[in-house]
Design an enzyme around this catalytic site. Structure first.
Site, PDB file in Angstrom:
ATOM      1  N   SER A 273       0.902  -1.220   0.076  1.00  0.00           N
ATOM      2  CA  SER A 273       0.013   0.021   0.106  1.00  0.00           C
ATOM      3  C   SER A 273       0.769   1.403  -0.055  1.00  0.00           C
ATOM      4  O   SER A 273       1.624   1.304  -0.679  1.00  0.00           O
ATOM      5  CB  SER A 273      -1.047  -0.170   1.279  1.00  0.00           C
ATOM      6  OG  SER A 273      -2.058   0.750   1.032  1.00  0.00           O
ATOM      7  N   HIS A 413      -7.619  -5.702   0.033  1.00  0.00           N
ATOM      8  CA  HIS A 413      -6.427  -4.764   0.039  1.00  0.00           C
ATOM      9  C   HIS A 413      -5.697  -5.548   1.239  1.00  0.00           C
ATOM     10  O   HIS A 413      -5.920  -5.317   2.362  1.00  0.00           O
ATOM     11  CB  HIS A 413      -6.775  -3.598   0.393  1.00  0.00           C
ATOM     12  CG  HIS A 413      -5.550  -2.523   0.477  1.00  0.00           C
ATOM     13  ND1 HIS A 413      -4.919  -2.190  -0.720  1.00  0.00           N
ATOM     14  CD2 HIS A 413      -5.071  -1.666   1.640  1.00  0.00           C
ATOM     15  CE1 HIS A 413      -3.902  -1.290  -0.285  1.00  0.00           C
ATOM     16  NE2 HIS A 413      -4.166  -1.131   0.991  1.00  0.00           N
TER      17      HIS A 413
HETATM   18  C1  GTR Z   1      -5.240   4.502   1.690  1.00  0.00           C
HETATM   19  C2  GTR Z   1      -4.696   5.551   0.345  1.00  0.00           C
HETATM   20  C3  GTR Z   1      -4.155   4.666  -0.414  1.00  0.00           C
HETATM   21  C4  GTR Z   1      -3.142   3.659   0.253  1.00  0.00           C
HETATM   22  C5  GTR Z   1      -3.631   3.041   1.724  1.00  0.00           C
HETATM   23  C6  GTR Z   1      -2.735   2.467   2.628  1.00  0.00           C
HETATM   24  O1  GTR Z   1      -6.165   5.527   2.621  1.00  0.00           O
HETATM   25  O2  GTR Z   1      -5.720   6.106  -0.151  1.00  0.00           O
HETATM   26  O3  GTR Z   1      -3.384   5.190  -1.285  1.00  0.00           O
HETATM   27  O4  GTR Z   1      -1.687   3.997   0.382  1.00  0.00           O
HETATM   28  O5  GTR Z   1      -4.255   4.186   2.286  1.00  0.00           O
HETATM   29  O6  GTR Z   1      -1.650   2.785   2.619  1.00  0.00           O
HETATM   30  O7  GTR Z   1      -3.230   1.689   3.449  1.00  0.00           O
END
Ligand code: GTR
Length: 434
Positions: A273, A413
């Site tokens: 992420s 995710h």
């Molecule tokens: C979210 C963000 C993403 C990603 C994610 C993370 O809120 O929009 O770009 O980086 O966080 O790091 O878990």
């Protein structure tokens, strides 16, 4: 001009606003039909119009140019103080009977004697217990502290602020319940399984480098390395937090010689992420990372910025302005004018192997846009006679590619055991490890 004419002109003007600016407050787009059309900057065409045809020309002309463009427009320029900073390394503990006898464990402290305002970071490393020669390893930052990567009770709970924490910090002498966060990231790191597979693991808490919020830089390395410290005014294209975290990854690699069981020439930098974005920028800026792995890195990571799908440049620069160079937000609504896009970031890894992992339900990160970056980076791998991804069509579930590998798995995710299966196979293949 009467009021009515003014009103009509105003309405006409608003009607002409670029689509993405007008739609900034809208729901994210998940309709491929509406992802938009775009022309990407050609990896092999220099700004002065000349074309590079060989690996040598790439390395001497186009690669440095692209690196500079990413510094200036996307992640920010590191100051001299960061480029020259020398770390001090102190081995705090070496435990030969870690992870039930599977590993030797190190706790190592890194700091900057010349910038004592930075409190430094603590590195946690595991190496397989019975390694007879230096082993390849994964190096990456964690989200919640080293104690969250493992269940081992002897790893101290990180005293720093934990991002979005569901656990209360200690306050006014009231004991912390942060102890409950021990092992909370275990499933993302699987240290026992990495040991059994013959790989080492090196990690640190990203908030030790810089806490992740707008003012975090003041207590992080960016504040400590700026001449005015906390008094620093934010200057346009100076390094953002992603660059600071990536700098930290390089300093961790500097410290690896303190662990004789690790082979520094076989280090895969990995991140999930926002830390996947960070791993990519670390790989781009530090060629010592011999493999680069981006897991679900999305916007600002592997996903193409020109695509309007999932998270957009507008959303990310509004929610996380501190991650990037100050000028990046100026491209909102005119992404097609950016001299970069993220396929060029992937291309900066060439000829080193790079793996991009996506998850089917993680539409926010734009899995297809992540694939396309890998595909378009292939032109540069071709200069080295290496094979990137097989074609422009997003393949769906599964794993494919060679020097550029892409996989899409089911689920949300996250960094999962299945992702690790692909990354381990990838590293084995490229490092010739059985
Ligand atoms: C979210 C963000 C993403 C990603 C994610 C993370 O809120 O929009 O770009 O980086 O966080 O790091 O878990």
């Amino acid at each position: 001009m009467d009021l009515r004419t003014l009103f009509t002109l105003g309405t006409l003007f608003l009607g002409c606003l670029p689509v993405s600016a007008a739609s900034s407050a809208q729901e994210p787009n998940y309709d491929e039909e509406k992802a938009g059309s775009y022309v990407l900057p050609d990896p092999l065409q220099c700004l002065n119009g000349s074309r590079v045809a060989t690996a040598k020309e790439w390395e001497q002309e186009r690669r440095p140019e692209i690196l500079r463009l990413f510094e200036e427009h996307v992640y920010g320029v590191r100051p001299q103080s960061a480029l020259q900073a020398r770390i001090r390394v102190a081995v705090l503990a070496r435990e030969p009977e870690a992870l039930q006898g599977r590993a030797t464990r190190y706790r190592i402290r890194l700091d900057l004697p010349e910038a004592p305002r930075w409190a430094g970071l603590e590195m946690l490393a595991y190496v397989p217990a019975h390694a007879t020669a230096p082993v390849p390893f994964f190096l990456g930052l964690n989200f919640e502290g080293n104690h969250a990567v493992t269940w081992e009770p002897s790893i101290p709970v990180n005293p720093g602020r934990i991002r979005d924490s569901q656990w209360r910090p200690p306050r006014n002498g009231v004991p912390s319940d942060w102890e409950k966060s021990r092992g909370s990231e275990y499933s993302r790191w699987l240290p026992e399984e990495l040991m059994d597979a013959g790989f080492g693991l090196v990690t640190a808490y990203y908030g030790d480098i810089e806490p992740d919020w707008a003012e975090g830089w003041k207590s992080g390395v960016r504040g400590a390395l700026s001449p005015e410290g906390e008094g620093t005014k934010w200057r346009g294209n100076e390094w953002g937090a992603i660059s600071a975290w990536a700098w930290g990854l390089s300093r961790m690699l500097d410290a690896v010689p303190a662990i004789p069981e690790l082979d520094p020439s076989r280090c895969a930098v990995i991140g999930h992420s926002r830390l996947g974005k960070t791993a990519l920028w670390a790989g781009a800026t530090d060629p010592r990372f011999s493999v680069v792995i981006s897991n679900d890195s999305g916007e600002g990571g592997a996903a193409l910025m020109r695509r309007n799908y999932g998270e957009t440049l507008e959303v990310i620069t509004r929610r996380f302005p501190h991650w990037f160079a100050g000028g990046l937000a100026g491209f909102v609504g005119r992404e097609r004018e950016l001299p970069t896009d993220q396929h060029l970031l992937v291309a900066l890894m060439a000829p080193r192997p790079v793996a991009i992992g996506s998850a089917e339900e993680d539409r926010w990160a734009d899995p297809r846009g992540e694939y396309l970056s890998g595909w378009h980076a292939g032109a540069v791998y071709g200069l080295y006679g290496k094979q990137g991804l097989p074609g422009p069509d997003w393949p769906g579930l599964g794993v494919l590619g060679d020097a550029v590998q892409y996989h899409l798995r089911q689920g949300p995710h996250d960094l999962t055991r299945e992702d690790w299966t692909h990354y381990l196979a990838f590293c084995r293949r490229h490092w010739g490890v059985r």
